[in-house]
Design a protein around this motif. Sequence first.
Motif, PDB file in Angstrom:
ATOM      1  N   ALA A  98       0.807  -1.223   0.000  1.00 49.92           N
ATOM      2  CA  ALA A  98       0.000   0.000   0.000  1.00 49.92           C
ATOM      3  C   ALA A  98       0.836   1.267   0.000  1.00 49.92           C
ATOM      4  O   ALA A  98       0.307   2.363  -0.218  1.00 49.92           O
ATOM      5  CB  ALA A  98      -0.942  -0.003   1.199  1.00 49.92           C
ATOM      6  N   SER A  99       2.134   1.151   0.252  1.00 50.89           N
ATOM      7  CA  SER A  99       2.991   2.347   0.278  1.00 50.89           C
ATOM      8  C   SER A  99       3.422   2.773  -1.121  1.00 50.89           C
ATOM      9  O   SER A  99       4.028   3.840  -1.285  1.00 50.89           O
ATOM     10  CB  SER A  99       4.232   2.087   1.135  1.00 50.89           C
ATOM     11  OG  SER A  99       5.043   1.079   0.553  1.00 50.89           O
ATOM     12  N   ARG A 100       3.123   1.960  -2.140  1.00 57.27           N
ATOM     13  CA  ARG A 100       3.501   2.312  -3.512  1.00 57.27           C
ATOM     14  C   ARG A 100       2.670   3.497  -4.012  1.00 57.27           C
ATOM     15  O   ARG A 100       1.546   3.719  -3.569  1.00 57.27           O
ATOM     16  CB  ARG A 100       3.297   1.115  -4.444  1.00 57.27           C
ATOM     17  CG  ARG A 100       4.106  -0.128  -4.095  1.00 57.27           C
ATOM     18  CD  ARG A 100       3.630  -1.323  -4.906  1.00 57.27           C
ATOM     19  NE  ARG A 100       2.209  -1.547  -4.677  1.00 57.27           N
ATOM     20  CZ  ARG A 100       1.374  -2.087  -5.565  1.00 57.27           C
ATOM     21  NH1 ARG A 100       1.815  -2.453  -6.752  1.00 57.27           N
ATOM     22  NH2 ARG A 100       0.098  -2.252  -5.274  1.00 57.27           N
ATOM     23  N   HIS A 101       3.226   4.221  -4.965  1.00 59.45           N
ATOM     24  CA  HIS A 101       2.543   5.394  -5.515  1.00 59.45           C
ATOM     25  C   HIS A 101       1.203   5.020  -6.131  1.00 59.45           C
ATOM     26  O   HIS A 101       0.193   5.708  -5.918  1.00 59.45           O
ATOM     27  CB  HIS A 101       3.432   6.069  -6.559  1.00 59.45           C
ATOM     28  CG  HIS A 101       2.804   7.253  -7.228  1.00 59.45           C
ATOM     29  ND1 HIS A 101       2.535   8.431  -6.557  1.00 59.45           N
ATOM     30  CD2 HIS A 101       2.379   7.441  -8.511  1.00 59.45           C
ATOM     31  CE1 HIS A 101       1.975   9.291  -7.389  1.00 59.45           C
ATOM     32  NE2 HIS A 101       1.869   8.712  -8.576  1.00 59.45           N
ATOM     33  N   CYS A 102       1.173   3.909  -6.897  1.00 60.80           N
ATOM     34  CA  CYS A 102      -0.069   3.524  -7.566  1.00 60.80           C
ATOM     35  C   CYS A 102      -1.149   3.159  -6.551  1.00 60.80           C
ATOM     36  O   CYS A 102      -2.345   3.379  -6.794  1.00 60.80           O
ATOM     37  CB  CYS A 102       0.181   2.361  -8.520  1.00 60.80           C
ATOM     38  SG  CYS A 102       0.742   0.841  -7.723  1.00 60.80           S
ATOM     39  N   ALA A 103      -0.756   2.610  -5.384  1.00 64.11           N
ATOM     40  CA  ALA A 103      -1.726   2.257  -4.350  1.00 64.11           C
ATOM     41  C   ALA A 103      -2.267   3.502  -3.653  1.00 64.11           C
ATOM     42  O   ALA A 103      -3.455   3.587  -3.321  1.00 64.11           O
ATOM     43  CB  ALA A 103      -1.088   1.314  -3.334  1.00 64.11           C
ATOM     44  N   LYS A 104      -1.410   4.485  -3.457  1.00 68.62           N
ATOM     45  CA  LYS A 104      -1.856   5.726  -2.817  1.00 68.62           C
ATOM     46  C   LYS A 104      -2.814   6.493  -3.719  1.00 68.62           C
ATOM     47  O   LYS A 104      -3.727   7.166  -3.229  1.00 68.62           O
ATOM     48  CB  LYS A 104      -0.647   6.590  -2.465  1.00 68.62           C
ATOM     49  CG  LYS A 104       0.228   6.013  -1.345  1.00 68.62           C
ATOM     50  CD  LYS A 104       1.438   6.898  -1.084  1.00 68.62           C
ATOM     51  CE  LYS A 104       2.297   6.334   0.026  1.00 68.62           C
ATOM     52  NZ  LYS A 104       3.507   7.169   0.269  1.00 68.62           N
ATOM     53  N   LYS A 105      -2.611   6.402  -5.022  1.00 69.42           N
ATOM     54  CA  LYS A 105      -3.503   7.085  -5.965  1.00 69.42           C
ATOM     55  C   LYS A 105      -4.891   6.450  -5.972  1.00 69.42           C
ATOM     56  O   LYS A 105      -5.887   7.134  -6.197  1.00 69.42           O
ATOM     57  CB  LYS A 105      -2.920   7.028  -7.377  1.00 69.42           C
ATOM     58  CG  LYS A 105      -1.768   7.991  -7.628  1.00 69.42           C
ATOM     59  CD  LYS A 105      -1.264   7.867  -9.045  1.00 69.42           C
ATOM     60  CE  LYS A 105      -2.334   8.236 -10.059  1.00 69.42           C
ATOM     61  NZ  LYS A 105      -1.837   8.153 -11.460  1.00 69.42           N
ATOM     62  N   SER A 106      -4.966   5.150  -5.725  1.00 67.58           N
ATOM     63  CA  SER A 106      -6.243   4.437  -5.746  1.00 67.58           C
ATOM     64  C   SER A 106      -6.276   3.463  -4.576  1.00 67.58           C
ATOM     65  O   SER A 106      -6.032   2.254  -4.750  1.00 67.58           O
ATOM     66  CB  SER A 106      -6.404   3.704  -7.084  1.00 67.58           C
ATOM     67  OG  SER A 106      -7.643   3.047  -7.137  1.00 67.58           O
ATOM     68  N   PRO A 107      -6.561   3.967  -3.372  1.00 63.23           N
ATOM     69  CA  PRO A 107      -6.491   3.119  -2.161  1.00 63.23           C
ATOM     70  C   PRO A 107      -7.372   1.876  -2.241  1.00 63.23           C
ATOM     71  O   PRO A 107      -7.009   0.834  -1.680  1.00 63.23           O
ATOM     72  CB  PRO A 107      -6.954   4.073  -1.053  1.00 63.23           C
ATOM     73  CG  PRO A 107      -6.655   5.435  -1.566  1.00 63.23           C
ATOM     74  CD  PRO A 107      -6.883   5.366  -3.044  1.00 63.23           C
ATOM     75  N   ALA A 108      -8.498   1.957  -2.926  1.00 70.42           N
ATOM     76  CA  ALA A 108      -9.386   0.798  -3.009  1.00 70.42           C
ATOM     77  C   ALA A 108      -8.744  -0.336  -3.795  1.00 70.42           C
ATOM     78  O   ALA A 108      -9.092  -1.510  -3.598  1.00 70.42           O
ATOM     79  CB  ALA A 108     -10.710   1.192  -3.646  1.00 70.42           C
ATOM     80  N   ASN A 109      -7.812   0.015  -4.683  1.00 70.25           N
ATOM     81  CA  ASN A 109      -7.127  -0.992  -5.502  1.00 70.25           C
ATOM     82  C   ASN A 109      -5.689  -1.204  -5.034  1.00 70.25           C
ATOM     83  O   ASN A 109      -4.804  -1.479  -5.836  1.00 70.25           O
ATOM     84  CB  ASN A 109      -7.136  -0.559  -6.970  1.00 70.25           C
ATOM     85  CG  ASN A 109      -8.530  -0.458  -7.541  1.00 70.25           C
ATOM     86  OD1 ASN A 109      -9.435  -1.170  -7.118  1.00 70.25           O
ATOM     87  ND2 ASN A 109      -8.715   0.444  -8.495  1.00 70.25           N
ATOM     88  N   TRP A 110      -5.489  -1.112  -3.745  1.00 76.44           N
ATOM     89  CA  TRP A 110      -4.136  -1.112  -3.176  1.00 76.44           C
ATOM     90  C   TRP A 110      -3.328  -2.354  -3.529  1.00 76.44           C
ATOM     91  O   TRP A 110      -2.098  -2.330  -3.554  1.00 76.44           O
ATOM     92  CB  TRP A 110      -4.202  -0.958  -1.657  1.00 76.44           C
ATOM     93  CG  TRP A 110      -4.864  -2.116  -0.952  1.00 76.44           C
ATOM     94  CD1 TRP A 110      -6.187  -2.264  -0.700  1.00 76.44           C
ATOM     95  CD2 TRP A 110      -4.214  -3.278  -0.432  1.00 76.44           C
ATOM     96  NE1 TRP A 110      -6.436  -3.451  -0.052  1.00 76.44           N
ATOM     97  CE2 TRP A 110      -5.232  -4.095   0.133  1.00 76.44           C
ATOM     98  CE3 TRP A 110      -2.896  -3.729  -0.374  1.00 76.44           C
ATOM     99  CZ2 TRP A 110      -4.960  -5.323   0.736  1.00 76.44           C
ATOM    100  CZ3 TRP A 110      -2.613  -4.934   0.223  1.00 76.44           C
ATOM    101  CH2 TRP A 110      -3.636  -5.728   0.775  1.00 76.44           C
ATOM    102  N   TYR A 111      -3.984  -3.472  -3.839  1.00 74.82           N
ATOM    103  CA  TYR A 111      -3.268  -4.732  -4.027  1.00 74.82           C
ATOM    104  C   TYR A 111      -3.022  -5.077  -5.498  1.00 74.82           C
ATOM    105  O   TYR A 111      -2.595  -6.180  -5.818  1.00 74.82           O
ATOM    106  CB  TYR A 111      -4.003  -5.883  -3.338  1.00 74.82           C
ATOM    107  CG  TYR A 111      -5.446  -6.077  -3.751  1.00 74.82           C
ATOM    108  CD1 TYR A 111      -5.802  -6.998  -4.723  1.00 74.82           C
ATOM    109  CD2 TYR A 111      -6.477  -5.346  -3.145  1.00 74.82           C
ATOM    110  CE1 TYR A 111      -7.121  -7.187  -5.097  1.00 74.82           C
ATOM    111  CE2 TYR A 111      -7.801  -5.519  -3.510  1.00 74.82           C
ATOM    112  CZ  TYR A 111      -8.120  -6.438  -4.483  1.00 74.82           C
ATOM    113  OH  TYR A 111      -9.430  -6.630  -4.852  1.00 74.82           O
ATOM    114  N   ARG A 112      -3.263  -4.149  -6.411  1.00 73.98           N
ATOM    115  CA  ARG A 112      -2.970  -4.397  -7.816  1.00 73.98           C
ATOM    116  C   ARG A 112      -1.475  -4.253  -8.082  1.00 73.98           C
ATOM    117  O   ARG A 112      -0.775  -3.503  -7.380  1.00 73.98           O
ATOM    118  CB  ARG A 112      -3.747  -3.469  -8.733  1.00 73.98           C
ATOM    119  CG  ARG A 112      -3.360  -1.987  -8.630  1.00 73.98           C
ATOM    120  CD  ARG A 112      -3.849  -1.202  -9.839  1.00 73.98           C
ATOM    121  NE  ARG A 112      -3.087  -1.597 -11.025  1.00 73.98           N
ATOM    122  CZ  ARG A 112      -3.576  -1.561 -12.259  1.00 73.98           C
ATOM    123  NH1 ARG A 112      -4.812  -1.156 -12.481  1.00 73.98           N
ATOM    124  NH2 ARG A 112      -2.833  -1.925 -13.289  1.00 73.98           N
TER     125      ARG A 112
END
Length: 577
Positions: A425-439
């Motif tokens: 969840a600390s990745r940039h892409c996860a922060k941009k879309s918290p609901a999709n944190w595990y993609r």
Amino acid sequence: MVVRQTSFDLLEECPITCSSWVGAAIETLAASGGKEERGAVFTRQTVVGFILDLAGYTVDRPLHTMRLLEPSFGGGDFLLPIIVRLLAAWRAAGARVSALDVLGNAIFAVELHRNTWRTTRAAVVSFLRSEGLAPDAAEGLAERWLHQGDFLMAPIKGRFDFVVGNPPYVRQELIPAPLLAAYRRRYETLYDRADLYVPFIERSLNLLAEGGHLGFICADRWTKNRYGGPLRRLVSERFHLKYYVDMVNTPAFHSDVIAYPAITIICREEPGPTRVAYRPAVDQASMEALADALRARTLPKRSDAVREQARVTDGSEPWLLEASGTMSLIRHLEKQFPSLEEAGCTVRIGVATGADKAFIGDFDGLDVEQDRKLPLVTTKDITTGEVRWLGQGIINPFTETGGLVDLHQYPRLRRYLEARQEIIASRHCAKKSPANWYRTIDRITPSLAKRQKLLIPDIKGSAHIVFEEGRLYPHHNLYYVTSAEWDLRALQAVLLSSLTRLFVSTYSTKMHGGFLRFQAQYLRRIRIPRWGDVPAALRDELADAATRRDLHACNRAVFKLYGLSKEERSALEGDGE
């Protein structure tokens, strides 16, 4: 020459205003940062003199009546030799008027790092006094010449007859976000992942007077890479690439650099031929002789040191500066055959996760549902030239249709991911879309693992093309080629041949140690016949040569495939059979 006004011209007409965020970012860079963070690389004096000679900053000219810009003067590697030449020209002209009055407008030099600016300023004052200038004149000249600030944002009036130097090697990741955004608004060439030296060149060119010369030594990546396209277009449309000196494997700097440097001399004048030299010896006599050869009115019919090439610049296209024999072959093949993708092949890069330690592990040890993991192939699996799978796997959080799976339907996957949630969840892409944190950063398409593909590592000395039969998913350190038309074993022979190295070495920037970048943007430049035009017997010969990994046999079959003459085979350094 008719000059079309563009947004490049308008930069100097617009007042520069900085938000408090931008100002704070500039101040942070000015007050801190080591050599690496500042992109400081120091140039040897013989190279500095060579660049000044090529740019025309020589003591036989009235330098005291001309203007020179040094956009990142650092420790004074360029600045002090410039001052030496300026004083010599001034004195040769009689030096009857006070130095401050005559020379105060001759140099405009900028340095962002405050401590470096102070140290170099003190060195300049000391040098001027040692040259016999009065203390107040030395201090006055240093005050008028040396400016502390951000070259890319500082207000600079007027045009310059010369712009010379070694712009900073700074990656975008090291620039504070507000300042990077301000740079992007201001400079059209700060495109994609361009390093900071690219907008330095843009602004420097914009500040050249008619007939003025820019002389820089910097990384050569922009001359061929995707991110250099806008800057190449600017040079092609508005300037003359006068001299280009490849400094590969030369001790041009006081420290080693990873990317190969080049010396580029660009003039604001009508475009014309480019004189090119390669890898000169970096000693005083050799550099002076090469400068004379490059500047000669006419070149000898046969010159080992210098050659002249027409139309090096061509819009945003990569600069092609290779030997004329191979360039003729490249142009012939580009005219006769379609590109790799036009011939029905696809070039892509493997999956990026953003957190490999969380998403990748031993396949059997990944404690998730069986359909939530895929066997993964990396560069370590193909070092022998064939696939030797070492047992790695990758977590797949995607459904077949492309959306993310519902973790409530996959309890083992859910436990696995939540145990690593802090990292993921600390990745940039996860922060941009918290609901999709595990993609993962890139979508995973399981059907790709089942397709035959050719695997290609990025950085290699020669083509390393490995056939994968359709069991493994490629990691992001591999490019891969698939095709619905070409037989991949036959295509493997083409990509293993010296023809591929010709295309990649022509369009790729070279890396430390002579390695090439086998990236998608270069692989897509390769030209091949359409599969339907390949005779049946030659199809079998190509596939057999690739299966046996017999590079000589690959070359022989490829020479037949392209109908190459003996001269063209020689240019490819094949065996000519």
